[in-house]
Design a protein around this motif. Structure first.
Motif, PDB file in Angstrom:
ATOM      1  N   THR A 112       0.843  -1.197   0.000  1.00 41.55           N
ATOM      2  CA  THR A 112       0.000   0.000   0.000  1.00 41.55           C
ATOM      3  C   THR A 112       0.872   1.239   0.000  1.00 41.55           C
ATOM      4  OG1 THR A 112      -1.615  -1.233   1.296  1.00 41.55           O
ATOM      5  CG2 THR A 112      -1.903   1.142   1.194  1.00 41.55           C
ATOM      6  N   GLU A 113       1.938   1.211   0.801  1.00 42.38           N
ATOM      7  CA  GLU A 113       2.864   2.341   0.845  1.00 42.38           C
ATOM      8  C   GLU A 113       3.503   2.544  -0.532  1.00 42.38           C
ATOM      9  OE1 GLU A 113       5.418   1.039   3.950  1.00 42.38           O
ATOM     10  OE2 GLU A 113       3.927   1.375   5.507  1.00 42.38           O
ATOM     11  N   ASN A 114       3.886   1.442  -1.159  1.00 43.21           N
ATOM     12  CA  ASN A 114       4.484   1.536  -2.498  1.00 43.21           C
ATOM     13  C   ASN A 114       3.493   2.112  -3.495  1.00 43.21           C
ATOM     14  OD1 ASN A 114       6.923   0.528  -1.674  1.00 43.21           O
ATOM     15  ND2 ASN A 114       6.539  -1.556  -2.358  1.00 43.21           N
ATOM     16  N   GLU A 115       2.226   1.681  -3.400  1.00 45.33           N
ATOM     17  CA  GLU A 115       1.195   2.201  -4.303  1.00 45.33           C
ATOM     18  C   GLU A 115       0.999   3.695  -4.108  1.00 45.33           C
ATOM     19  OE1 GLU A 115      -0.264   0.720  -6.898  1.00 45.33           O
ATOM     20  OE2 GLU A 115       1.057  -0.969  -6.423  1.00 45.33           O
ATOM     21  N   GLN A 116       0.983   4.123  -2.823  1.00 45.18           N
ATOM     22  CA  GLN A 116       0.840   5.556  -2.546  1.00 45.18           C
ATOM     23  C   GLN A 116       2.031   6.318  -3.115  1.00 45.18           C
ATOM     24  OE1 GLN A 116       0.437   5.617   1.712  1.00 45.18           O
ATOM     25  NE2 GLN A 116      -1.777   5.309   1.658  1.00 45.18           N
ATOM     26  N   TYR A 117       3.230   5.764  -2.915  1.00 43.02           N
ATOM     27  CA  TYR A 117       4.437   6.408  -3.439  1.00 43.02           C
ATOM     28  C   TYR A 117       4.376   6.500  -4.965  1.00 43.02           C
ATOM     29  CZ  TYR A 117       9.322   7.166  -4.590  1.00 43.02           C
ATOM     30  OH  TYR A 117      10.483   7.668  -5.110  1.00 43.02           O
ATOM     31  N   LYS A 118       3.941   5.385  -5.606  1.00 43.90           N
ATOM     32  CA  LYS A 118       3.811   5.387  -7.070  1.00 43.90           C
ATOM     33  C   LYS A 118       2.792   6.415  -7.519  1.00 43.90           C
ATOM     34  CE  LYS A 118       4.979   0.542  -7.922  1.00 43.90           C
ATOM     35  NZ  LYS A 118       4.432  -0.762  -8.288  1.00 43.90           N
ATOM     36  N   SER A 119       1.672   6.490  -6.789  1.00 47.81           N
ATOM     37  CA  SER A 119       0.609   7.434  -7.139  1.00 47.81           C
ATOM     38  C   SER A 119       1.114   8.870  -7.057  1.00 47.81           C
ATOM     39  CB  SER A 119      -0.581   7.235  -6.206  1.00 47.81           C
ATOM     40  OG  SER A 119      -1.563   8.198  -6.453  1.00 47.81           O
ATOM     41  N   ILE A 120       1.803   9.181  -5.954  1.00 43.57           N
ATOM     42  CA  ILE A 120       2.360  10.529  -5.776  1.00 43.57           C
ATOM     43  C   ILE A 120       3.402  10.808  -6.854  1.00 43.57           C
ATOM     44  CG2 ILE A 120       3.799  11.955  -4.259  1.00 43.57           C
ATOM     45  CD1 ILE A 120       2.320  10.550  -1.890  1.00 43.57           C
ATOM     46  N   THR A 121       4.262   9.819  -7.107  1.00 45.78           N
ATOM     47  CA  THR A 121       5.295   9.981  -8.135  1.00 45.78           C
ATOM     48  C   THR A 121       4.669  10.197  -9.500  1.00 45.78           C
ATOM     49  OG1 THR A 121       6.774   8.550  -6.862  1.00 45.78           O
ATOM     50  CG2 THR A 121       7.332   8.895  -9.168  1.00 45.78           C
ATOM     51  N   ASN A 122       3.629   9.419  -9.821  1.00 42.32           N
ATOM     52  CA  ASN A 122       2.947   9.577 -11.115  1.00 42.32           C
ATOM     53  C   ASN A 122       2.290  10.944 -11.226  1.00 42.32           C
ATOM     54  OD1 ASN A 122       3.742   7.087 -12.068  1.00 42.32           O
ATOM     55  ND2 ASN A 122       1.883   6.046 -11.420  1.00 42.32           N
ATOM     56  N   GLU A 123       1.692  11.419 -10.122  1.00 46.21           N
ATOM     57  CA  GLU A 123       1.079  12.753 -10.130  1.00 46.21           C
ATOM     58  C   GLU A 123       2.133  13.805 -10.424  1.00 46.21           C
ATOM     59  OE1 GLU A 123      -1.256  14.042  -6.736  1.00 46.21           O
ATOM     60  OE2 GLU A 123      -2.217  12.076  -6.641  1.00 46.21           O
ATOM     61  N   LYS A 124       3.259  13.708  -9.725  1.00 49.06           N
ATOM     62  CA  LYS A 124       4.336  14.688  -9.928  1.00 49.06           C
ATOM     63  C   LYS A 124       4.890  14.589 -11.338  1.00 49.06           C
ATOM     64  CE  LYS A 124       5.649  15.213  -5.123  1.00 49.06           C
ATOM     65  NZ  LYS A 124       6.676  15.071  -4.105  1.00 49.06           N
ATOM     66  N   LEU A 125       5.026  13.371 -11.840  1.00 48.25           N
ATOM     67  CA  LEU A 125       5.520  13.173 -13.207  1.00 48.25           C
ATOM     68  C   LEU A 125       4.547  13.773 -14.212  1.00 48.25           C
ATOM     69  CD1 LEU A 125       7.720  11.931 -14.949  1.00 48.25           C
ATOM     70  CD2 LEU A 125       6.438   9.800 -14.943  1.00 48.25           C
ATOM     71  N   ASP A 126       3.236  13.548 -13.979  1.00 55.07           N
ATOM     72  CA  ASP A 126       2.220  14.150 -14.863  1.00 55.07           C
ATOM     73  C   ASP A 126       2.307  15.670 -14.826  1.00 55.07           C
ATOM     74  OD1 ASP A 126       1.319  11.655 -15.590  1.00 55.07           O
ATOM     75  OD2 ASP A 126      -0.439  11.672 -14.270  1.00 55.07           O
ATOM     76  N   MET A 127       2.480  16.232 -13.624  1.00 57.65           N
ATOM     77  CA  MET A 127       2.596  17.687 -13.505  1.00 57.65           C
ATOM     78  C   MET A 127       3.826  18.194 -14.254  1.00 57.65           C
ATOM     79  SD  MET A 127       1.421  18.207  -9.491  1.00 57.65           S
ATOM     80  CE  MET A 127       2.534  19.548  -9.260  1.00 57.65           C
ATOM     81  N   LEU A 128       4.942  17.479 -14.108  1.00 57.60           N
ATOM     82  CA  LEU A 128       6.170  17.878 -14.810  1.00 57.60           C
ATOM     83  C   LEU A 128       6.003  17.778 -16.322  1.00 57.60           C
ATOM     84  CD1 LEU A 128       8.960  16.278 -12.583  1.00 57.60           C
ATOM     85  CD2 LEU A 128       8.524  18.698 -12.935  1.00 57.60           C
ATOM     86  N   MET A 129       5.349  16.699 -16.778  1.00 60.78           N
ATOM     87  CA  MET A 129       5.136  16.531 -18.221  1.00 60.78           C
ATOM     88  C   MET A 129       4.230  17.640 -18.757  1.00 60.78           C
ATOM     89  SD  MET A 129       6.981  14.054 -19.165  1.00 60.78           S
ATOM     90  CE  MET A 129       6.376  13.608 -20.769  1.00 60.78           C
ATOM     91  N   HIS A 130       3.188  17.991 -17.970  1.00 60.85           N
ATOM     92  CA  HIS A 130       2.288  19.074 -18.371  1.00 60.85           C
ATOM     93  C   HIS A 130       3.054  20.400 -18.440  1.00 60.85           C
ATOM     94  CE1 HIS A 130      -1.435  21.281 -18.828  1.00 60.85           C
ATOM     95  NE2 HIS A 130      -1.095  22.054 -17.815  1.00 60.85           N
ATOM     96  N   ALA A 131       3.866  20.661 -17.416  1.00 58.89           N
ATOM     97  CA  ALA A 131       4.667  21.898 -17.388  1.00 58.89           C
ATOM     98  C   ALA A 131       5.633  21.929 -18.568  1.00 58.89           C
ATOM     99  CB  ALA A 131       5.429  22.008 -16.063  1.00 58.89           C
ATOM    100  N   LEU A 132       6.237  20.779 -18.877  1.00 59.94           N
ATOM    101  CA  LEU A 132       7.165  20.692 -20.012  1.00 59.94           C
ATOM    102  C   LEU A 132       6.438  20.961 -21.326  1.00 59.94           C
ATOM    103  CD1 LEU A 132      10.020  20.057 -21.003  1.00 59.94           C
ATOM    104  CD2 LEU A 132       9.373  17.653 -21.098  1.00 59.94           C
ATOM    105  N   ALA A 133       5.227  20.398 -21.472  1.00 62.51           N
ATOM    106  CA  ALA A 133       4.443  20.637 -22.695  1.00 62.51           C
ATOM    107  C   ALA A 133       4.085  22.111 -22.820  1.00 62.51           C
ATOM    108  CB  ALA A 133       3.177  19.775 -22.678  1.00 62.51           C
ATOM    109  N   GLU A 134       3.695  22.730 -21.702  1.00 62.78           N
ATOM    110  CA  GLU A 134       3.377  24.166 -21.715  1.00 62.78           C
ATOM    111  C   GLU A 134       4.609  24.987 -22.082  1.00 62.78           C
ATOM    112  OE1 GLU A 134       0.437  25.870 -21.172  1.00 62.78           O
ATOM    113  OE2 GLU A 134      -0.485  23.891 -21.306  1.00 62.78           O
TER     114      GLU A 134
END
Length: 196
Positions: free
Chosen positions: A99-121
Motif C-alpha cells: 500500500t505504501e508503495n502504491e501511494q508512493y507510485k501514485s504521488i510519483t505519477n502525479e508529480k511526473l504528470d505535472m512535470l510533463m504538463h509543465a514541459l508541454a506548456e
C-alpha cells in the motif's frame, strides 16, 4: 529487497538475512514461523513474502546465540526473546508495504504528470516565442529593404538634382561668359568707334 529506506527500516529478503547470520535460508523461515505462532507479525509484500528489518535480524541473532547454549531449545529461545522485541512486531493496523508503495507510485505519477504538463506548456511557449521572433525578423528584413529602397531612391534623386543643378550652373556660366564677351566686343567696337 535490502533497500527500502526513508521513514521505514531497510527490508531484507530471507536469503539476505541468512547470509548475515551465517545460517540456512530455511532456518530463517523456520524462526519466522515460530515467532508468528507466538503472535509476532512481520512485514509482508503483496504476494505474502516476508521481509525482515535490522531489528528482526538482531532478534534472530539472539535466538541463534540462546539456542547454542546447552538445554535451550529453539522454541524456548524464541519465547525468551519475544518479550524484548514484541513492541517491534507489525500490528495488523499498520499499512502494508504494498500500500505504501502504491501511494508512493501514485504521488510519483502525479508529480511526473505535472512535470510533463509543465514541459508541454513550456515547449508550447517556446514555439510561440519562436514564431514571434520569426515574424519580427521578417518585418525587420522588410523594413530594411524598404529603407534600402528609400535610400537608393533618395540618392538617385540627389544625383539627378545635382546633375540638373550642374547643368543650370553650366548654362548660367556659359551665358555670363557669352554676355561678358559680347560686352567686351561692344566696348571694343565703341572704343574703336569713338576712339576711346
Amino acid at each position: 529487497m535490502g533497500g527500502l529506506q526513508g521513514e521505514f527500516e531497510a527490508l531484507y529478503s530471507p536469503g539476505e538475512v541468512a547470509l548475515q547470520l551465517n545460517i540456512q535460508r530455511q532456518t530463517v523461515t523456520k524462526y519466522a514461523r515460530i515467532f508468528e505462532t507466538e503472535g509476532f507479525v512481520f512485514h509482508k509484500d503483496e504476494k505474502g513474502n516476508r521481509a525482515y528489518t535490522d531489528t528482526n535480524i538482531s532478534m534472530f541473532r539472539r535466538v541463534t546465540n540462546a539456542k547454542s547454549k546447552p538445554g535451550i531449545t529453539l522454541e524456548t529461545a524464541i519465547k525468551g526473546v519475544i518479550p524484548i522485541y514484541m513492541k517491534d512486531s507489525i500490528t495488523p493496523g499498520v499499512t502494508e508495504i504494498s500500500t505504501e508503495n502504491e501511494q508512493y507510485k501514485s504521488i510519483t505519477n502525479e508529480k511526473l504528470d505535472m512535470l510533463m504538463h509543465a514541459l508541454a506548456e513550456q515547449q508550447k511557449l517556446i514555439l510561440d516565442q519562436s514564431q514571434k521572433i520569426d515574424s519580427l525578423q521578417k518585418q525587420l528584413n522588410e523594413h530594411r529593404l524598404d529603407v534600402k529602397n528609400r535610400d537608393t531612391k533618395l540618392l538617385e534623386h540627389i544625383r539627378e538634382h545635382q546633375k540638373e543643378r550642374k547643368a543650370e550652373m553650366l548654362l548660367i556660366a556659359q551665358s555670363e561668359v557669352a554676355a561678358a564677351r559680347e560686352e567686351q566686343q561692344e566696348k571694343g567696337f565703341f572704343a574703336r568707334l569713338f576712339g576711346k
